[in-house]
Design a protein around this motif. Structure first.
Motif, short mmCIF file in Angstrom:
data_model
loop_
_atom_site.label_atom_id
_atom_site.label_comp_id
_atom_site.label_asym_id
_atom_site.label_seq_id
_atom_site.Cartn_x
_atom_site.Cartn_y
_atom_site.Cartn_z
N UNK A 1 -0.82 -12.01 -5.08
CA UNK A 1 -2.16 -12.59 -5.18
C UNK A 1 -2.09 -14.11 -5.30
N UNK A 2 -0.94 -14.63 -5.70
CA UNK A 2 -0.78 -16.08 -5.74
C UNK A 2 -0.39 -16.65 -4.38
N UNK A 3 0.40 -15.88 -3.63
CA UNK A 3 0.93 -16.41 -2.37
C UNK A 3 0.28 -15.82 -1.13
N UNK A 4 -0.50 -14.79 -1.29
CA UNK A 4 -1.04 -14.12 -0.10
C UNK A 4 0.07 -13.41 0.64
N UNK A 5 -0.16 -13.15 1.90
CA UNK A 5 0.78 -12.50 2.79
C UNK A 5 2.14 -13.18 2.78
N UNK A 6 3.17 -12.47 2.44
CA UNK A 6 4.52 -13.05 2.53
C UNK A 6 5.51 -12.06 3.11
N UNK A 7 6.60 -12.58 3.63
CA UNK A 7 7.68 -11.71 4.07
C UNK A 7 8.28 -11.01 2.87
N UNK A 8 8.78 -9.83 3.15
CA UNK A 8 9.42 -9.07 2.10
C UNK A 8 10.55 -9.86 1.44
N UNK A 9 11.30 -10.57 2.24
CA UNK A 9 12.42 -11.34 1.68
C UNK A 9 11.93 -12.46 0.76
N UNK A 10 10.79 -13.03 1.10
CA UNK A 10 10.22 -14.08 0.26
C UNK A 10 9.74 -13.49 -1.06
N UNK A 11 9.12 -12.34 -0.95
CA UNK A 11 8.69 -11.64 -2.16
C UNK A 11 9.87 -11.39 -3.08
N UNK A 12 10.96 -10.92 -2.49
CA UNK A 12 12.17 -10.65 -3.27
C UNK A 12 12.63 -11.91 -4.00
N UNK B 1 11.01 -9.05 10.94
CA UNK B 1 10.43 -9.25 9.61
C UNK B 1 9.18 -8.41 9.37
N UNK B 2 8.88 -8.17 8.11
CA UNK B 2 7.67 -7.46 7.71
C UNK B 2 6.89 -8.36 6.77
N UNK B 3 5.62 -8.45 7.00
CA UNK B 3 4.77 -9.16 6.07
C UNK B 3 4.16 -8.16 5.11
N UNK B 4 4.05 -8.55 3.87
CA UNK B 4 3.44 -7.69 2.86
C UNK B 4 2.17 -8.38 2.38
N UNK B 5 1.08 -7.63 2.35
CA UNK B 5 -0.19 -8.21 1.90
C UNK B 5 -0.93 -7.22 1.01
N UNK B 6 -1.74 -7.74 0.11
CA UNK B 6 -2.58 -6.88 -0.72
C UNK B 6 -3.67 -6.25 0.15
N UNK B 7 -3.97 -4.99 -0.10
CA UNK B 7 -5.16 -4.38 0.49
C UNK B 7 -6.35 -4.81 -0.36
N UNK B 8 -7.58 -4.54 0.10
CA UNK B 8 -8.74 -4.85 -0.76
C UNK B 8 -8.59 -4.21 -2.14
N UNK B 9 -8.17 -2.96 -2.16
CA UNK B 9 -7.93 -2.30 -3.45
C UNK B 9 -6.89 -3.03 -4.27
N UNK B 10 -5.86 -3.53 -3.59
CA UNK B 10 -4.80 -4.25 -4.27
C UNK B 10 -5.31 -5.55 -4.87
N UNK B 11 -6.17 -6.22 -4.13
CA UNK B 11 -6.76 -7.46 -4.63
C UNK B 11 -7.54 -7.19 -5.92
N UNK B 12 -8.33 -6.12 -5.86
CA UNK B 12 -9.15 -5.76 -7.03
C UNK B 12 -8.26 -5.43 -8.22
#
Lengths: 137, 137
Positions: free
Chosen positions: A42-53, A87-98
């Motif tokens: 929620x701080x970074x928005x969509x990020x690559x899985x490796x960046x998340x790691x 690469x895979x991007x990971x993003x919050x769904x609307x439910x995830x945002x909530x």
DNA sequence: CCTCATGGTGAGGTAACCTCAGCGTATCGT
DNA sequence: ACGATACGCTGAGGTTACCTCACCATGAGG
């Protein structure tokens, strides 16, 4: 001797913090490590899985696992990265945002009463000293 | 917002502390949880397994496991409690005493450089604030 | 002495990490 | 243009440090 009890105190406070975190998160059935991932997203928005790691200070393989769980709960989704098909991007769904917002809220009010119990001056002091420790080599 | 970064700082420092602890303990092939048990035993001497568990804030069953490992490494021994034949006393062996002392020494010099890097006033402040947090309800 | 509580442990489970190998994709030097 | 090399993710399998539950032997109280 003094350092010894410092370490011990630190450990004790950490334990209390972990307990409280766990309790605060219970209503959402989200584990501490999952909530950390939600926070990063929620701080970074969509990020690559490796960046998340990297942000979570864990191995990419471990991030895969956290994302698997969050995806199963419908809180995040994987998308292909248009600039790199590996690469895979990971993003919050609307439910995830909530959920992320609700958790953030809950932590601010409930979970961190531990820190809230300090007077503002002590909080500032603590923050200053922790940052020293953080950056010490 | 401020609490948020406090929590984050706390978490970061804790992580660094864990890393350092792990490195410090490497020469003895003793895990952090084992070293905590050695610490309790060298401070309290011979104790019942259940008391050890309590001091470590873990379930008695988990203490059994830690003691199993330490016993296998020859650092502790189990003895029957003369006053209660259900109970087991756990005590350091001579080797255990030596190892516990060596580890204590190493932590004081190597491991806690993190805290040692603070000036004495900050160390005192930190100790005071941590104790507040520890005792806050 | 019979019942109930207590101390330790076997069995089995969980969370949150890890490494290592492999697959598909990108990039770079020639 | 293409082969070698590097990178991004994930399957398989392991580790650490915990947990609960059931059980057994022993102790303590009525």
């Amino acid at each position: 001797m003094e350092d010894d009890s410092l370490l011990e105190s630190f450990w004790a406070v950490t334990r209390r913090l972990r307990e409280r975190t766990k309790i605060t998160l219970e209503p959402w059935h989200v584990s501490p490590s999952q909530s950390r991932a939600l926070g990063v997203l929620s701080r970074h928005g969509e990020v690559r899985l490796s960046v998340l790691a990297e942000r979570l200070h864990i191995a990419p393989r471990s991030a895969t696992e956290v994302v698997d769980d969050l995806q199963e709960r419908g809180l995040v989704e994987r998308k292909p990265d248009p600039t790199d098909r590996r690469a895979t991007l990971v993003a919050l769904t609307p439910g995830g945002v909530a959920t992320a917002a609700a958790i953030h809220e809950a932590r601010a009010t409930e979970g961190e009463r531990l820190f809230a119990g300090l007077d503002p001056a002590d909080r500032t002091e603590l923050a200053r000293i922790l940052n020293l420790l953080r950056e010490a080599r």
